[in-house]
Scaffold this active site. Structure first.
Site, PDB file in Angstrom:
ATOM      1  N   ARG A  16       0.903  -1.223   0.074  1.00  0.00           N
ATOM      2  CA  ARG A  16      -0.017  -0.115  -0.115  1.00  0.00           C
ATOM      3  C   ARG A  16       0.910   1.310  -0.003  1.00  0.00           C
ATOM      4  O   ARG A  16       0.342   2.347  -0.062  1.00  0.00           O
ATOM      5  CB  ARG A  16      -0.974   0.099   1.296  1.00  0.00           C
ATOM      6  CG  ARG A  16      -2.236  -0.703   1.171  1.00  0.00           C
ATOM      7  CD  ARG A  16      -2.298  -2.053   0.685  1.00  0.00           C
ATOM      8  NE  ARG A  16      -3.671  -2.511   0.856  1.00  0.00           N
ATOM      9  CZ  ARG A  16      -3.789  -3.718   0.643  1.00  0.00           C
ATOM     10  NH1 ARG A  16      -3.181  -4.437   0.159  1.00  0.00           N
ATOM     11  NH2 ARG A  16      -5.352  -4.231   1.004  1.00  0.00           N
ATOM     12  N   SER A  17       2.282   1.060   0.076  1.00  0.00           N
ATOM     13  CA  SER A  17       2.987   2.299   0.280  1.00  0.00           C
ATOM     14  C   SER A  17       2.926   3.282  -0.776  1.00  0.00           C
ATOM     15  O   SER A  17       2.796   4.347  -0.758  1.00  0.00           O
ATOM     16  CB  SER A  17       4.547   1.851   0.556  1.00  0.00           C
ATOM     17  OG  SER A  17       4.680   1.289   1.816  1.00  0.00           O
ATOM     18  N   LYS A  71      15.809  -5.343   6.252  1.00  0.00           N
ATOM     19  CA  LYS A  71      15.791  -4.232   7.144  1.00  0.00           C
ATOM     20  C   LYS A  71      17.216  -4.184   7.939  1.00  0.00           C
ATOM     21  O   LYS A  71      17.703  -3.051   8.541  1.00  0.00           O
ATOM     22  CB  LYS A  71      14.664  -4.158   8.324  1.00  0.00           C
ATOM     23  CG  LYS A  71      13.538  -3.856   7.752  1.00  0.00           C
ATOM     24  CD  LYS A  71      12.218  -3.725   8.730  1.00  0.00           C
ATOM     25  CE  LYS A  71      10.968  -3.481   7.949  1.00  0.00           C
ATOM     26  NZ  LYS A  71       9.826  -3.375   9.045  1.00  0.00           N
ATOM     27  N   ASP A  83      19.709   7.775  15.737  1.00  0.00           N
ATOM     28  CA  ASP A  83      20.140   7.253  16.907  1.00  0.00           C
ATOM     29  C   ASP A  83      19.130   6.194  17.165  1.00  0.00           C
ATOM     30  O   ASP A  83      19.470   5.012  17.534  1.00  0.00           O
ATOM     31  CB  ASP A  83      19.840   8.180  18.018  1.00  0.00           C
ATOM     32  CG  ASP A  83      20.930   9.152  18.110  1.00  0.00           C
ATOM     33  OD1 ASP A  83      21.943   9.039  17.433  1.00  0.00           O
ATOM     34  OD2 ASP A  83      20.650  10.171  18.761  1.00  0.00           O
ATOM     35  N   ASN A  92      14.279   0.983   8.335  1.00  0.00           N
ATOM     36  CA  ASN A  92      13.150   0.907   7.085  1.00  0.00           C
ATOM     37  C   ASN A  92      12.988   2.105   6.516  1.00  0.00           C
ATOM     38  O   ASN A  92      12.088   2.232   5.462  1.00  0.00           O
ATOM     39  CB  ASN A  92      11.592   0.536   7.793  1.00  0.00           C
ATOM     40  CG  ASN A  92      11.101   1.793   8.469  1.00  0.00           C
ATOM     41  OD1 ASN A  92      11.843   2.790   9.017  1.00  0.00           O
ATOM     42  ND2 ASN A  92       9.848   1.916   8.398  1.00  0.00           N
ATOM     43  N   ASP A 107       9.345   2.656  11.949  1.00  0.00           N
ATOM     44  CA  ASP A 107       8.440   1.663  12.345  1.00  0.00           C
ATOM     45  C   ASP A 107       8.258   1.769  13.788  1.00  0.00           C
ATOM     46  O   ASP A 107       7.158   1.838  14.366  1.00  0.00           O
ATOM     47  CB  ASP A 107       9.045   0.134  12.402  1.00  0.00           C
ATOM     48  CG  ASP A 107       9.019  -0.316  10.790  1.00  0.00           C
ATOM     49  OD1 ASP A 107       8.192  -0.010  10.155  1.00  0.00           O
ATOM     50  OD2 ASP A 107       9.978  -1.162  10.568  1.00  0.00           O
ATOM     51  N   PRO A 198       4.223 -13.150  12.345  1.00  0.00           N
ATOM     52  CA  PRO A 198       3.563 -12.916  11.338  1.00  0.00           C
ATOM     53  C   PRO A 198       2.236 -13.973  10.856  1.00  0.00           C
ATOM     54  O   PRO A 198       1.571 -13.706   9.876  1.00  0.00           O
ATOM     55  CB  PRO A 198       4.845 -13.683  10.124  1.00  0.00           C
ATOM     56  CG  PRO A 198       5.446 -14.308  10.835  1.00  0.00           C
ATOM     57  CD  PRO A 198       5.511 -13.714  11.986  1.00  0.00           C
ATOM     58  N   GLY A 200      -1.099 -14.779  11.240  1.00  0.00           N
ATOM     59  CA  GLY A 200      -2.448 -14.024  10.908  1.00  0.00           C
ATOM     60  C   GLY A 200      -2.487 -13.067   9.692  1.00  0.00           C
ATOM     61  O   GLY A 200      -3.601 -12.642   9.501  1.00  0.00           O
ATOM     62  N   GLN A 253       3.830   5.120  10.023  1.00  0.00           N
ATOM     63  CA  GLN A 253       5.395   4.981   9.812  1.00  0.00           C
ATOM     64  C   GLN A 253       5.775   5.463   8.385  1.00  0.00           C
ATOM     65  O   GLN A 253       6.830   6.092   8.145  1.00  0.00           O
ATOM     66  CB  GLN A 253       5.916   3.432   9.828  1.00  0.00           C
ATOM     67  CG  GLN A 253       5.208   2.585   8.802  1.00  0.00           C
ATOM     68  CD  GLN A 253       5.640   2.537   7.675  1.00  0.00           C
ATOM     69  OE1 GLN A 253       6.970   2.901   7.300  1.00  0.00           O
ATOM     70  NE2 GLN A 253       4.835   2.094   6.745  1.00  0.00           N
TER      71      GLN A 253
END
Length: 276
Positions: A16-17, A71, A83, A92, A107, A198, A200, A253
């Site tokens: 969806r990004s 990541k 930091d 991310n 995130d 993950p 679900g 995010q």
């Protein structure tokens, strides 16, 4: 001004990004093109990341998001880390600036913003976290930053849970962070439970633990957003638990990453309302 951004990951064709970033830029009267770089399309691996980033720089990208399974693998390629990204050990969002790759982690900030918005008065005295991979480090960092006094981690991979517990304990020495050997030990007696595994997802159907372990006095938080409501989230809501879905984390995010890419402040509530 216009921006060229993207997402690097594996199996991300349905992300969806692109819609979130491009739509918000349009809402602000700007132009942002967001492309997906899916290594699954050519059976790419982490070994291809250096070449991918060289081409992104050549094509004058302003930055990219990075998702599973890269990541952590992307970190050696970066010139600087924020930091938070350094503390969490995962990136991310990478901003390309002045010829340098600068890594961030949104995130954790996205999760924290969603949690504060949804359950501002929730008790964080004792939190049980299920899962110690992927998003778990960022979520644990967020919960401890928000003020959690005790965090119990469970993962089917005990070594992974132990490693994350040790990392977070060093970052937050005044709290109590531990890995437990049974899922019941993380949930029983907790003020709230967060699910970061993950299990679900549409591609990993099912529940990571029995909903019977939850009580209506506990809040329940999910990080999965596809589907919008997992089976476990629905069961927790049916039991009367105050709940936090994964949709807000996904949106916030992205909003934080959008701001890093463009320097523009997105309308987070609008992005949440328009999420599909």
């Amino acid at each position: 001004m216009s921006w060229l951004c993207g997402l690097v990951g594996e199996g991300i064709a349905a992300s969806r990004s692109p819609a979130m970033h491009e739509r918000e830029a349009k809402n602000l009267g700007e132009i942002l093109v967001y492309r997906v770089v899916d290594t699954a399309a050519w059976e790419g691996t982490a070994a291809d990341l250096p070449a991918i980033f060289q081409w992104l720089k050549r094509f004058n990208y302003n930055g990219v998001n990075v998702t599973h399974p890269y990541k952590q693998a992307v970190i050696p390629l970066l010139d600087e880390l924020s930091d938070a990204a350094s503390a969490i050990g995962a990136v991310n969002t990478v901003v390309f600036r002045n010829g340098k790759y600068i890594g961030h982690n949104t995130d954790w900030s996205g999760y924290a913003a969603n949690f504060r918005r949804t359950l501002p008065d929730a008790s964080l005295e004792r939190v049980g976290q299920i899962g110690a991979g992927g998003a778990a480090s960022a979520v644990g960092y967020a919960l401890l930053t928000l003020g959690a006094r005790e965090l119990k981690l469970f993962d089917v991979d005990r070594a992974r849970a132990t490693a994350l517990a040790e990392r977070l304990q060093k970052l937050f020495p005044e709290t109590r962070v531990s890995a437990v050997s049974r899922v019941e030990d993380a949930i029983t007696g907790a003020s709230g439970v967060v699910q970061t595994s993950p299990i679900g997802m549409s591609t990993h159907p099912g529940v990571p633990f029995s909903p019977d372990l939850l009580s209506s006095e506990q809040w329940f938080s999910e990080v999965i957003y596809f589907p919008r409501e997992t089976e476990l989230l629905a069961q927790a809501r049916a039991k009367g638990c105050p709940t936090v879905s994964g949709v807000g984390m996904a949106v916030f995010q992205a909003a934080d990453a959008f701001e890093l890419f463009t320097g523009l402040r997105p309308d987070r509530e609008r992005m949440l309302k328009e999420f599909d």
